[in-house]
Design a protein around this motif. Sequence first.
Motif, PDB file in Angstrom:
ATOM      1  N   ASP A  15       0.816  -1.219   0.000  1.00 12.57           N
ATOM      2  CA  ASP A  15       0.000   0.000   0.000  1.00 12.57           C
ATOM      3  C   ASP A  15       0.847   1.265   0.000  1.00 12.57           C
ATOM      4  N   ASP A  16       2.166   1.108   0.004  1.00 10.45           N
ATOM      5  CA  ASP A  16       3.091   2.251  -0.010  1.00 10.45           C
ATOM      6  C   ASP A  16       3.688   2.401  -1.407  1.00 10.45           C
ATOM      7  N   PRO A  17       3.346   3.472  -2.136  1.00  2.13           N
ATOM      8  CA  PRO A  17       3.870   3.655  -3.502  1.00  2.13           C
ATOM      9  C   PRO A  17       5.395   3.683  -3.555  1.00  2.13           C
ATOM     10  N   PHE A  18       6.027   4.252  -2.514  1.00  3.29           N
ATOM     11  CA  PHE A  18       7.489   4.300  -2.494  1.00  3.29           C
ATOM     12  C   PHE A  18       8.082   2.908  -2.376  1.00  3.29           C
ATOM     13  N   ALA A  19       7.460   2.045  -1.557  1.00  7.61           N
ATOM     14  CA  ALA A  19       7.928   0.665  -1.416  1.00  7.61           C
ATOM     15  C   ALA A  19       7.767  -0.085  -2.729  1.00  7.61           C
ATOM     16  N   ILE A  20       6.663   0.135  -3.416  1.00  6.78           N
ATOM     17  CA  ILE A  20       6.450  -0.505  -4.723  1.00  6.78           C
ATOM     18  C   ILE A  20       7.553  -0.105  -5.688  1.00  6.78           C
ATOM     19  N   GLN A  21       7.886   1.177  -5.685  1.00  3.25           N
ATOM     20  CA  GLN A  21       8.928   1.673  -6.588  1.00  3.25           C
ATOM     21  C   GLN A  21      10.268   0.995  -6.314  1.00  3.25           C
ATOM     22  N   ILE A  22      10.608   0.825  -5.043  1.00  5.16           N
ATOM     23  CA  ILE A  22      11.881   0.186  -4.673  1.00  5.16           C
ATOM     24  C   ILE A  22      11.895  -1.271  -5.146  1.00  5.16           C
TER      25      ILE A  22
END
Length: 246
Positions: A15-22
Motif C-alpha cells: 500500500d506504499d507507492p514508495f515501497a512498490i517503486q523500490i
Amino acid sequence: MVPTPSPIRCLVVDDDPFAIQIIENCIANTPFLTSVGACNSAISAAEFLRTQEVDLLLLDVEMPLMSGLELLRSLSVHPHVVLITSNPNYAVEAFEQDVIDYLVKPITYARFLRAVQKVRDAMDAAIVTAEQTPLPPPDADFTFMKVDAKLVKIPFAEVLYVEALGDYVHVVTDSKKHIVYATMKAIESRFPESRFVRVHRSFIVNLSRITAIEDSTIYLGNGTQEKQVPIGQTFTKDVFSRLNRF
C-alpha cells in the motif's frame, strides 16, 4: 541445475507507492525476473491472481482492510511468496503459510537477490524432477510420475484433474490423489492435448470426465461424487473451442 526457461513473473503488493517503486527497481535489475504488475491492496491482488499468471508474489504484510497474511489464508493455492514488511514479529506466522523468504524493510538489493534466488532454485528443482521422469510414448494410455521415491504408473483414463498447490501438483484419479513435485507446465507437457485441457492456472482436466459446464464452472464426475473446477478468464476461449458441442 537446469535454468528456469522464462523469467519469473512477479506481482508486487504494497500500500506504499514508495515501497512498490523500490521493489520494482529490484525486479528490473534482476535478469531472471519480470514484473507483471503492482497492486496497492490485498483485495486488488486477490482479483489479479484470479485472472493472471503469477509465479512470485512480493507481498507486504500490513495493509488496510486485508493483510498480506489474510490474503494468503484466503487462497486455496498461491504462487511462491516472499513477504516484505517493516515488522519482524510476523516471521513465525509467515513461514506457517509456506512463504519462501521474509524480508524486513528497508530492503537492500543484496538481500532481495538472496530471496528471489531461493525462488528460482525451487522452480528449477521442480523442472529437474519432472524432466528426470521418463516421457511416455506418443500413443501411450498412461504416464509414469515420480511420487515420493518411486515411479508410479498413472492411466490417463483414470485421471479426473490435476491441481497445482504451491511447489506440488495433485494428480487426482478415481481412487487416489498423487502428490508430485513439479510445475504445472511440466505436467501439462506429459498429458496428451487430445485428452486434457488447461482450464485455469491451477487446473488441468480430463475432457472425457466433464459432466457439465455452468457459467465459469466445470463439473467433473467419478461415479460417486462431483468435483467443481473454475475456468480462468484467460482460458475460456480455448476450453470452449475444445468441446464437441452444438
